[in-house]
Design an enzyme around this catalytic site. Structure first.
Site, mmCIF file in Angstrom:
data_model
loop_
_atom_site.group_PDB
_atom_site.id
_atom_site.type_symbol
_atom_site.label_atom_id
_atom_site.label_comp_id
_atom_site.label_asym_id
_atom_site.label_seq_id
_atom_site.Cartn_x
_atom_site.Cartn_y
_atom_site.Cartn_z
ATOM 1 N N ASN A 140 -3.209 2.307 5.436
ATOM 2 C CA ASN A 140 -2.380 1.124 5.252
ATOM 3 C C ASN A 140 -2.442 0.301 6.526
ATOM 4 O O ASN A 140 -2.402 0.856 7.624
ATOM 5 C CB ASN A 140 -0.915 1.505 5.002
ATOM 6 C CG ASN A 140 -0.704 2.223 3.690
ATOM 7 O OD1 ASN A 140 -1.618 2.320 2.875
ATOM 8 N ND2 ASN A 140 0.494 2.737 3.497
ATOM 9 N N GLY A 141 -2.497 -1.009 6.396
ATOM 10 C CA GLY A 141 -2.482 -1.850 7.582
ATOM 11 C C GLY A 141 -3.757 -2.642 7.742
ATOM 12 O O GLY A 141 -4.565 -2.776 6.821
ATOM 13 N N LYS A 145 6.461 -4.606 -2.042
ATOM 14 C CA LYS A 145 7.869 -4.376 -1.720
ATOM 15 C C LYS A 145 8.111 -4.433 -0.223
ATOM 16 O O LYS A 145 9.065 -5.033 0.243
ATOM 17 C CB LYS A 145 8.298 -3.012 -2.277
ATOM 18 C CG LYS A 145 9.775 -2.704 -2.085
ATOM 19 C CD LYS A 145 10.647 -3.657 -2.880
ATOM 20 C CE LYS A 145 12.112 -3.371 -2.728
ATOM 21 N NZ LYS A 145 12.934 -4.405 -3.377
ATOM 22 N N GLU A 149 8.984 -15.127 -8.422
ATOM 23 C CA GLU A 149 8.427 -13.796 -8.164
ATOM 24 C C GLU A 149 8.026 -13.069 -9.433
ATOM 25 O O GLU A 149 6.956 -12.457 -9.486
ATOM 26 C CB GLU A 149 9.453 -12.937 -7.410
ATOM 27 C CG GLU A 149 9.603 -13.263 -5.945
ATOM 28 C CD GLU A 149 10.629 -12.375 -5.276
ATOM 29 O OE1 GLU A 149 10.347 -11.891 -4.168
ATOM 30 O OE2 GLU A 149 11.705 -12.139 -5.866
ATOM 31 N N CYS A 165 0.837 -1.203 0.000
ATOM 32 C CA CYS A 165 0.000 0.000 0.000
ATOM 33 C C CYS A 165 0.875 1.257 0.000
ATOM 34 O O CYS A 165 2.035 1.223 0.406
ATOM 35 C CB CYS A 165 -0.954 0.063 1.168
ATOM 36 S SG CYS A 165 -2.121 -1.300 1.274
ATOM 37 N N HIS A 180 16.868 -37.174 -2.853
ATOM 38 C CA HIS A 180 15.886 -37.499 -1.818
ATOM 39 C C HIS A 180 14.508 -36.942 -2.177
ATOM 40 O O HIS A 180 13.764 -36.495 -1.301
ATOM 41 C CB HIS A 180 16.346 -36.961 -0.465
ATOM 42 C CG HIS A 180 17.596 -37.596 0.042
ATOM 43 N ND1 HIS A 180 17.654 -38.896 0.502
ATOM 44 C CD2 HIS A 180 18.868 -37.127 0.126
ATOM 45 C CE1 HIS A 180 18.885 -39.185 0.869
ATOM 46 N NE2 HIS A 180 19.652 -38.132 0.645
ATOM 47 N N LYS A 219 13.587 -15.689 -7.229
ATOM 48 C CA LYS A 219 13.522 -14.639 -8.244
ATOM 49 C C LYS A 219 12.683 -15.079 -9.433
ATOM 50 O O LYS A 219 11.882 -14.306 -9.963
ATOM 51 C CB LYS A 219 14.939 -14.265 -8.721
ATOM 52 C CG LYS A 219 15.717 -13.434 -7.741
ATOM 53 C CD LYS A 219 15.174 -12.027 -7.653
ATOM 54 C CE LYS A 219 15.083 -11.451 -6.288
ATOM 55 N NZ LYS A 219 14.654 -12.121 -5.138
ATOM 56 N N GLU A 252 17.588 -18.441 -3.534
ATOM 57 C CA GLU A 252 17.325 -17.075 -4.006
ATOM 58 C C GLU A 252 17.059 -17.062 -5.516
ATOM 59 O O GLU A 252 16.183 -16.339 -5.991
ATOM 60 C CB GLU A 252 18.507 -16.164 -3.658
ATOM 61 C CG GLU A 252 18.411 -14.747 -4.178
ATOM 62 C CD GLU A 252 17.253 -13.955 -3.615
ATOM 63 O OE1 GLU A 252 16.989 -12.863 -4.144
ATOM 64 O OE2 GLU A 252 16.588 -14.422 -2.660
ATOM 65 N N TRP A 269 -3.294 -2.545 -1.505
ATOM 66 C CA TRP A 269 -3.006 -3.968 -1.666
ATOM 67 C C TRP A 269 -4.021 -4.695 -0.798
ATOM 68 O O TRP A 269 -4.009 -4.579 0.423
ATOM 69 C CB TRP A 269 -1.582 -4.260 -1.223
ATOM 70 C CG TRP A 269 -1.028 -5.582 -1.645
ATOM 71 C CD1 TRP A 269 -0.525 -5.911 -2.864
ATOM 72 C CD2 TRP A 269 -0.899 -6.763 -0.845
ATOM 73 N NE1 TRP A 269 -0.081 -7.210 -2.870
ATOM 74 C CE2 TRP A 269 -0.300 -7.758 -1.646
ATOM 75 C CE3 TRP A 269 -1.233 -7.083 0.471
ATOM 76 C CZ2 TRP A 269 -0.031 -9.042 -1.181
ATOM 77 C CZ3 TRP A 269 -0.959 -8.350 0.947
ATOM 78 C CH2 TRP A 269 -0.361 -9.325 0.127
ATOM 79 N N ARG A 312 5.677 -0.413 -4.493
ATOM 80 C CA ARG A 312 5.323 -1.090 -3.247
ATOM 81 C C ARG A 312 4.360 -2.251 -3.482
ATOM 82 O O ARG A 312 4.186 -3.094 -2.617
ATOM 83 C CB ARG A 312 4.709 -0.082 -2.269
ATOM 84 C CG ARG A 312 5.677 0.995 -1.838
ATOM 85 C CD ARG A 312 4.984 2.059 -0.999
ATOM 86 N NE ARG A 312 4.597 1.570 0.306
ATOM 87 C CZ ARG A 312 5.380 1.552 1.377
ATOM 88 N NH1 ARG A 312 6.621 1.984 1.285
ATOM 89 N NH2 ARG A 312 4.947 1.108 2.527
#
Length: 615
Positions: free
Chosen positions: A101-102, A610, A495, A2, A511, A492, A488, A75, A27
């Protein structure tokens, strides 16, 4: 997640708020809206979609006149992304307007009570409940807007950053924060409000950051007055000089922020160790460590708490600290740490890592660690952020603004800071000879130059990306220091391209994941020159025998993997502990190019934010 923007002053508010929302698009959001006071009424326009969609809609349906305005990128938390659930929200009377926001956790019980009093609700949001609670208090208690906001916030449970306007008080905006960042830009007879400083950087370098449980009443003629929400005590505003520049938050000729930030890594790492690393003199200077050296050297253990990419940086640090400094390390997801009653004492050091410095779960983990007596050290990028203020000491990464949602330079600069700390402790504890210490410092100083060399493989990486862009699944393998890099790399790809990918320790492939390998499966294997090299080559043989497609990340000059792999991407040679700073770069570029080829929104991937400031 947000974004909040606001303006009150002598300029036209609309262009400032609109451009501010564009600056906050990084964001992550699914809808946007703006409220403007035109001299008589507060007019609101909002829509599901992007800020560009909002701009078209607003300019066709209402006046853009006015010197007071607020804007929001949402968001979704409560209620699906749609026009009605978008912010801003009116109160029932239409006099008050809010952006938020929140999350208000007890909104349902408040909504029930307000409904029994005759209030009606158009949206599914907790935010509309909050603005009507404020209005109810304002009417019932016969108080001004600021006081009504304060009373209401003492009744709610959750996290918030809010901005509230009253059409009967056209020269005033009331703001407050708890757990979600809020900055105020201070100009000449004007004020700017935003989730971070990027929306107002060209107008002023003077900023005030609200602390948790603080609110402010901002008036054009009377200035800003800050109070504690709980006890109404006045707080003297602390004005900071911003170091951010407009050039830093623009693309600078690159197609996307993510690509720009990948290419900024050499300079970002130089900025991270500048003034700290004196390789020729054999010195590491870090005030946060130097001033608290005994906390680290006498610690029973170090616990690292982080989320997402920062957690992967923490995993790399676990190898570095245990290998070089010989201090036991545990790496915890902050979101799990806070709920599992961890064993933490006053003999422990907790390192909290976060790019934004506002990650809600990491902040909660910090508070828990402090309650248990631990010394808490923060590693973050944003100066003045909540984590920087909550921790006992810390170190900034100095990566500069990272706008792309998928973190790149934050990851490598976090590893750089953590490497400096580990080397410092290894030397102080006597676990490293002078010659070995000097060698590590010299190699670390060369890393930016070596990343620049690795970036020159971009054209070749695009060829590889084109061949595997249509794969539905991918596997990433690494050992030792490069196991976290495999995690990582997979993150990426997930995402920004939305391709399913998993990272594994190379030895764990047999395994379970080996069952997935066939001629359709690209396997990205980090096989650089280190003590595990022979073992990784054996893993590659296993993949090849099952017809998997092998993309090797290898040390330049490698011949053995080249014979086995379908493709190899070379990186310069360095010390094993520093290889993650190099091997991560081609994986970033691969993910970027695959996403671009698939026409994904690289800088703003779907469903992601973000800075995650709620649980």
């Amino acid at each position: 997640m947000c974004g909040i923007v606001g303006y009150i002053g002598h300029r036209e508010a609309y262009p400032i708020v609109l451009e501010g929302l564009k600056r906050l698009e990084y964001r992550g959001y699914d809808s946007a809206g703006i409220a403007l006071y035109d001299g008589k009424n507060i007019n609101v326009s909002k829509t599901k979609g992007k800020v560009a969609d909002l701009q078209k809609r607003l300019e066709s349906e209402m006046s853009t006149a006015g010197n007071v305005g607020i804007g929001h990128t949402r968001w979704a938390t409560h209620g699906v992304p749609n026009d009605v659930n978008s912010h801003p929200h009116y109160s029932n009377s239409g006099d008050l307007v809010i952006i938020h926001n929140g999350i208000i956790e007890n909104y349902a019980s408040i909504k029930t009570e307000l409904t029994n009093r005759g209030y009606t609700f158009k949206s599914d949001t907790d935010t509309e409940v909050l603005i009507n609670l404020i209005e109810d208090i304002k009417i019932k208690e016969k108080v001004k807007l600021g006081k009504a906001v304060q009373i209401a916030l003492n009744q709610v449970v959750g996290a918030y950053a809010i901005a509230v306007m009253d059409k009967n008080k056209p020269d005033e905006i009331v703001i407050a924060r708890l757990g979600s960042p809020l900055a105020v830009g201070v100009g000449e007879n004007e004020y700017f409000i935003a989730s971070d400083a990027s929306p107002f950087i060209e107008y002023t370098k003077q900023a005030i950051y609200l602390e948790d449980e603080e609110m402010a009443v901002i008036r054009i003629k009377k200035g800003i007055k800050i109070r504690k929400i709980k006890d109404d005590s006045l707080v003297a505003p602390y004005v900071q000089e911003l170091q951010l520049s407009l050039e830093q938050i623009e693309k600078g000729g690159y197609e996307h922020f993510m690509l720009k930030e990948i290419h900024e890594q050499p300079e970002a790492i130089r900025d991270t160790y500048r003034g700290r690393l004196l390789a020729n003199e054999g010195i590491i200077r870090m005030a946060g460590i130097d001033d608290n050296i005994e906390k680290f050297t006498q610690a029973d253990k170090i616990t690292i708490v982080a989320c997402g990419t920062s957690w992967h940086a923490g995993l790399v640090a676990e190898y570095i600290f245990e290998d070089l400094a010989r201090i036991p390390v545990e790496v915890e997801y902050a979101s799990e740490f806070r709920y599992r009653n961890p064993v933490i004492t006053n003999k422990d050091v907790v390192i909290a890592i976060s790019q934004s410095g506002e990650t809600a779960d990491t902040l909660a983990a910090i508070k828990l660690a402090k309650q248990n007596g631990a010394f808490v050290f923060g590693v973050c990028n944003v100066v003045g952020s909540s984590i920087a203020r909550e921790t006992h000491a810390g170190a900034y990464t100095h990566a500069g603004p990272e706008i792309g949602v998928a973190s790149t330079k934050a990851f490598t600069t976090q590893i750089t800071v953590l490497t400096l700390i580990a080397l410092k402790l290894a030397k102080v504890k006597g676990n490293m000879s002078n010659s070995d210490f000097h060698h590590h410092l010299q190699e670390l100083e060369l890393i930016p130059e070596k990343i620049e060399k690795a970036l020159k493989a971009d054209a070749h990486i695009q060829i590889v990306a084109k061949q595997y862009k249509d794969a539905k699944n991918s596997l990433y393998l690494g050992r030792g220091y490069n196991f976290p890099v495999a995690l990582e790399g997979a993150l990426k790809l997930k995402e920004i391209s939305y391709i399913h990918a998993e990272g594994y320790p190379a030895a764990e492939m047999k395994h379970g994941p080996i069952a997935l390998i066939d001629e359709q499966m690209p396997v990205y294997v980090i096989a650089v020159n280190n003590p595990h090299y022979g073992k990784v080559v054996s893993n590659i043989e296993e993949i090849k025998s099952r017809s998997g497609k092998i993309i090797g990340i290898v040390t330049e000059g490698d011949e053995e993997v080249k014979e086995l792999a379908d493709h190899v991407i070379e990186v310069p040679n360095t010390l094993e502990s520093l290889t993650p700073l190099l091997t991560t770069v081609p994986l970033q570029l691969l993910s970027y190019h695959i996403a671009v080829m698939l026409d994904r929104n690289v800088d703003q991937p779907r469903n992601l934010a973000k800075s995650v400031t709620v649980e």
